[in-house]
Write a protein that holds these residues in place. Sequence first.
Motif, PDB file in Angstrom:
ATOM      1  N   THR A  44     -25.570   7.326  62.965  1.00 28.52           N
ATOM      2  CA  THR A  44     -24.862   6.067  63.206  1.00 28.52           C
ATOM      3  C   THR A  44     -24.161   5.599  61.939  1.00 28.52           C
ATOM      4  N   ALA A  45     -24.881   5.642  60.829  1.00 30.62           N
ATOM      5  CA  ALA A  45     -24.291   5.225  59.558  1.00 30.62           C
ATOM      6  C   ALA A  45     -23.118   6.120  59.185  1.00 30.62           C
ATOM      7  N   ARG A  46     -23.267   7.410  59.410  1.00 24.85           N
ATOM      8  CA  ARG A  46     -22.185   8.345  59.077  1.00 24.85           C
ATOM      9  C   ARG A  46     -20.964   8.126  59.970  1.00 24.85           C
ATOM     10  N   ALA A  47     -21.198   7.794  61.233  1.00 26.64           N
ATOM     11  CA  ALA A  47     -20.082   7.535  62.150  1.00 26.64           C
ATOM     12  C   ALA A  47     -19.333   6.277  61.739  1.00 26.64           C
ATOM     13  N   LEU A  48     -20.062   5.235  61.345  1.00 29.15           N
ATOM     14  CA  LEU A  48     -19.425   4.006  60.886  1.00 29.15           C
ATOM     15  C   LEU A  48     -18.606   4.276  59.632  1.00 29.15           C
ATOM     16  N   LEU A  49     -19.167   5.040  58.719  1.00 27.41           N
ATOM     17  CA  LEU A  49     -18.482   5.375  57.474  1.00 27.41           C
ATOM     18  C   LEU A  49     -17.214   6.185  57.745  1.00 27.41           C
ATOM     19  N   ALA A  50     -17.319   7.127  58.665  1.00 24.94           N
ATOM     20  CA  ALA A  50     -16.159   7.954  59.014  1.00 24.94           C
ATOM     21  C   ALA A  50     -15.043   7.115  59.626  1.00 24.94           C
ATOM     22  N   PRO A  56     -25.975   7.314  50.984  1.00 20.21           N
ATOM     23  CA  PRO A  56     -25.872   6.319  49.912  1.00 20.21           C
ATOM     24  C   PRO A  56     -24.483   5.696  49.785  1.00 20.21           C
ATOM     25  N   GLU A  57     -23.476   6.317  50.413  1.00 21.24           N
ATOM     26  CA  GLU A  57     -22.114   5.782  50.311  1.00 21.24           C
ATOM     27  C   GLU A  57     -21.943   4.473  51.090  1.00 21.24           C
ATOM     28  N   ILE A  79     -23.471  -1.775  56.676  1.00 20.98           N
ATOM     29  CA  ILE A  79     -24.215  -1.822  57.934  1.00 20.98           C
ATOM     30  C   ILE A  79     -25.369  -2.810  57.797  1.00 20.98           C
ATOM     31  N   GLU A  80     -25.475  -3.708  58.755  1.00 21.37           N
ATOM     32  CA  GLU A  80     -26.623  -4.618  58.821  1.00 21.37           C
ATOM     33  C   GLU A  80     -27.559  -4.089  59.898  1.00 21.37           C
ATOM     34  N   LEU A  81     -28.658  -3.496  59.459  1.00 18.56           N
ATOM     35  CA  LEU A  81     -29.615  -2.929  60.398  1.00 18.56           C
ATOM     36  C   LEU A  81     -30.715  -3.962  60.632  1.00 18.56           C
ATOM     37  N   THR A  82     -30.851  -4.398  61.876  1.00 16.21           N
ATOM     38  CA  THR A  82     -31.748  -5.515  62.166  1.00 16.21           C
ATOM     39  C   THR A  82     -33.208  -5.086  62.243  1.00 16.21           C
ATOM     40  N   LEU A  83     -34.071  -5.998  61.820  1.00 13.47           N
ATOM     41  CA  LEU A  83     -35.513  -5.744  61.847  1.00 13.47           C
ATOM     42  C   LEU A  83     -36.096  -6.160  63.195  1.00 13.47           C
ATOM     43  N   ARG A  84     -35.498  -5.636  64.258  1.00 14.62           N
ATOM     44  CA  ARG A  84     -35.923  -6.032  65.608  1.00 14.62           C
ATOM     45  C   ARG A  84     -36.730  -4.953  66.309  1.00 14.62           C
ATOM     46  N   THR A  85     -36.866  -3.789  65.701  1.00 15.53           N
ATOM     47  CA  THR A  85     -37.605  -2.697  66.336  1.00 15.53           C
ATOM     48  C   THR A  85     -38.638  -2.148  65.357  1.00 15.53           C
ATOM     49  N   PRO A  86     -39.661  -1.460  65.869  1.00 14.34           N
ATOM     50  CA  PRO A  86     -40.722  -0.932  65.011  1.00 14.34           C
ATOM     51  C   PRO A  86     -40.234   0.094  63.986  1.00 14.34           C
TER      52      PRO A  86
END
Length: 208
Positions: free
Chosen positions: A28-34, A61-62, A40-47
């Motif tokens: 997901t992060a790589r797709a957003l970067l591409a 890291p980019e 990216i704001e990754l929410t603390l809503r899941t375990p």
Amino acid sequence: MTTGADLLELSPVMPVVVIDDVEDAVPTARALLAGGIGVIELTLRTPVALAAIARVATEVPEIVIGAGTVTSPAHAKEAAGAGAKFLVTPGTTDAVLDAAFATGLPFLPGASTVSEAMRLAERGLTALKFFPAEASGGAAYLKSVAGPLPGLRFCPTGGITAATAPDYLALPNVGCIGGSWLTPKKSLADKDFATVERLAAEAAALAR
């Protein structure tokens, strides 16, 4: 990047991402970067959220990885420990605010009223999250507070779509917007990261 104000300049749209499967975090992060989105704001809503943040911080890291839905002092400390580069809170209590400051990380504290925004300004914070944006009055509300609160800038989040995004980005007191539409739940479940990249590219092209 050293302040919350810097966070507002990273991208016109800050993706608000919910990860249910930790294996989806890196692609997901790589797709957003591409697609041209460098944050990216990754929410603390899941375990798996903290593990997902750690994965992205290590393997991509980019991209500037942050933790959203920080609602307790423990969340702030754990997110920092996982490798988050910034924090975002939906609202702000004294305990959460103190814990966020203690991490040394830049953060966007949540506010939805003028009084809340003024209180945060008293603590030296000039870059805020406006949440829940649409339910709290939307772009019209932010336009109306620009006069009395000229020193504050916002990242409105909550209910904003690709269609309404330009209304917010046209406001002088909006630095960026938070959007969950870049990473649809179905797309992540289907491992359809091409769609994420396409939506990211469209978001990156929005004018501020």
